[in-house]
Design a protein around this motif. Structure first.
Motif: not given
Length: 152
Positions: A48, A51, A67, A69-70
């Motif tokens: 994270a 990215p 995670a 949505k990353e």
């Protein structure tokens, strides 16, 4: 561009990036299995704090479900969901499908195969996906649910 040594039959698309997004406890099993069965293919755990690294061609990338949505700005040719939409609420499915819609753009596909769980108080995942996307290909009903391919 990364070149991978592919023994006969080990990989059909040696330059592909494959992102696996799942519950962390299932990702660990997938990571072990893929590392043992495809040792010549790179394997990375999503970081994270970096990215931008998601844009690189990296083989397998393991991403915990919280995670996902990353990946919003990452483009995919194919997004696959099997047997988990039917375990989610309608709002959760809508969120995942809207994200998939963004990730596949105008040229990609969403493949999903999920059960209709209305008989046990759940949702019909196909009905929920259809509220957001257009069905491109219909496959006949199977025991585990209808297999569908969707486009924007």
């Amino acid at each position: 561009q990364r070149k991978t040594s592919c023994p006969a039959g080990e990989c059909a698309f040696p330059d592909a990036s494959i992102y696996l997004c799942d519950l962390p406890e299932f990702l660990s099993s997938a990571a072990i299995y893929l590392a043992l069965s495809m040792p010549n293919t790179p394997h990375d755990i999503f970081d994270a704090s970096d990215p931008a690294s998601l844009q690189e061609n990296r083989g397998f990338v393991f991403l915990p479900n919280y995670a996902y949505k990353e990946l919003a700005s990452t483009r995919f040719d194919l997004v696959i969901n099997t047997l988990s939409f039917s375990e989610m609420s309608k709002d959760q499915v809508r969120s995942y499908v809207e994200q998939a819609q963004s990730m596949i753009g105008d040229n990609g596909f969403l493949f999903e195969q999920n059960q209709d769980n209305r008989h046990i108080g759940g949702i019909d995942a196909e009905e929920t996906v259809a509220e957001v996307m257009k069905k491109r290909i219909f496959c006949e009903k199977r025991i585990q649910g209808v297999a569908n391919v969707w486009i924007n």
